[in-house]
Structures are given as structure tokens and as C-alpha cells.
Design a protein around this motif. Structure first.
Motif, PDB file in Angstrom:
ATOM      1  N   UNK A   1       0.842  -1.197   0.000  1.00  0.00           N
ATOM      2  CA  UNK A   1       0.000   0.000   0.000  1.00  0.00           C
ATOM      3  C   UNK A   1       0.880   1.250   0.000  1.00  0.00           C
ATOM      4  N   UNK A   2       0.356   2.291  -0.597  1.00  0.00           N
ATOM      5  CA  UNK A   2       1.054   3.580  -0.558  1.00  0.00           C
ATOM      6  C   UNK A   2       0.424   4.456   0.524  1.00  0.00           C
ATOM      7  N   UNK A   3       1.250   4.919   1.449  1.00  0.00           N
ATOM      8  CA  UNK A   3       0.774   5.788   2.531  1.00  0.00           C
ATOM      9  C   UNK A   3       1.315   7.193   2.306  1.00  0.00           C
ATOM     10  N   UNK A   4       0.455   8.165   2.378  1.00  0.00           N
ATOM     11  CA  UNK A   4       0.855   9.551   2.137  1.00  0.00           C
ATOM     12  C   UNK A   4       0.997  10.288   3.473  1.00  0.00           C
ATOM     13  N   UNK A   5       2.121  10.949   3.659  1.00  0.00           N
ATOM     14  CA  UNK A   5       2.304  11.833   4.813  1.00  0.00           C
ATOM     15  C   UNK A   5       2.588  13.228   4.274  1.00  0.00           C
ATOM     16  N   UNK A   6       1.760  14.184   4.664  1.00  0.00           N
ATOM     17  CA  UNK A   6       1.992  15.570   4.256  1.00  0.00           C
ATOM     18  C   UNK A   6       2.769  16.280   5.357  1.00  0.00           C
ATOM     19  N   UNK A   7       3.632  17.174   4.960  1.00  0.00           N
ATOM     20  CA  UNK A   7       4.356  17.991   5.934  1.00  0.00           C
ATOM     21  C   UNK A   7       3.855  19.413   5.755  1.00  0.00           C
ATOM     22  N   UNK A   8       3.192  19.899   6.784  1.00  0.00           N
ATOM     23  CA  UNK A   8       2.572  21.217   6.686  1.00  0.00           C
ATOM     24  C   UNK A   8       2.678  21.905   8.039  1.00  0.00           C
ATOM     25  N   UNK A   9       3.049  23.180   8.014  1.00  0.00           N
ATOM     26  CA  UNK A   9       3.217  23.952   9.254  1.00  0.00           C
ATOM     27  C   UNK A   9       4.112  23.217  10.250  1.00  0.00           C
ATOM     28  N   UNK A  10       5.233  22.677   9.739  1.00  0.00           N
ATOM     29  CA  UNK A  10       6.225  22.009  10.582  1.00  0.00           C
ATOM     30  C   UNK A  10       5.624  20.826  11.338  1.00  0.00           C
TER      31      UNK A  10
END
Ligand SMILES: [Cu+2]
Length: 114
Positions: free
Chosen positions: A31-40
Motif C-alpha cells: 500500500x502507498x501511505x501519504x504523509x503531508x508535511x505542513x506547518x512544521x
């Protein structure tokens, strides 16, 4: 380009597509898991994954970030704004990670049994 070399290229192209598809079906792609990096912040900051899965970090900040294991055993590439980097989940993967540039940014993964 003459007829023969064109036919050879087409055949080679077809073969490489077929070869790429076979392991995907027989072994499973994970599976592909997405992690966003936003506002540190890593979103989500806890991710349940399995061996063979892929984690993709995408940096939405203007500041550069990365994802680096606390014990430095794995890391993403350095990510500038809107850049992504993927890491494959392996057995025994170190679960806790941070941004090496901003070490107060922390998150973790949990590797579930296969
Ligand atoms: Cu950072």
C-alpha cells in the motif's frame, strides 16, 4: 528508421511492460501511505504500515524538511516545497522519526505483522 528496427523496438517495449506487471500481481505491490508535511508537522504523525508498503512524504511548507529515523537508520530525501520522496517499509524498520533540520518535528510509524 527502417521497418525491422521499429518492430524490434515495439517488441522490446511490450516485453518490458509485461515483465513489470508480473511481479506486481504475484507478490502484491503493498500500500502507498501519504504523509503531508505542513506547518512544521507530519500529517498524520502516526502511521500503521506493513512490510512492503511505501511511505511518501510531501512537503507543503516553504521551509525544507525531511523524514529521518531517530537512530538515522533510514531517511527520505531532503524535500523542498511540493517535493515528495518515498521510502519502502522493511522488516524491523525503526519506528520513530524526525525532521533532521527541525528536530522538534517528530512522528512515528507502526510496522504491523505481515
Ligand atoms: Cu523540517
Amino acid at each position: 528508421m527502417n521497418k525491422i528496427s521499429r518492430r524490434t523496438l515495439l517488441a522490446a517495449g511490450t516485453a518490458s511492460v509485461a515483465m513489470a506487471a508480473i511481479p506486481a500481481r504475484s507478490q502484491g505491490m503493498g500500500k502507498l501511505h501519504e504523509v503531508r508535511i505542513r506547518n512544521f508537522t507530519f500529517i498524520p504523525d502516526m502511521l500503521e504500515v506493513r512490510v512492503g508498503d511505501t511511505i511518501r512524504w510531501t512537503n507543503e511548507d516553504s521551509a525544507p524538511h525531511d523524514a529521518t529515523a531517530l537512530d538515522r537508520s533510514w531517511n527520505s530525501e531532503l524535500l523542498r516545497r511540493n517535493q515528495s520522496s518515498e521510502v519502502k517499509v522493511v522488516q524491523g524498520m525503526s519506528p520513530d522519526y524526525l525532521c533532521s533540520i527541525h528536530p522538534s518535528m517528530r512522528a512515528s510509524i507502526k510496522v504491523l505483522p505481515a
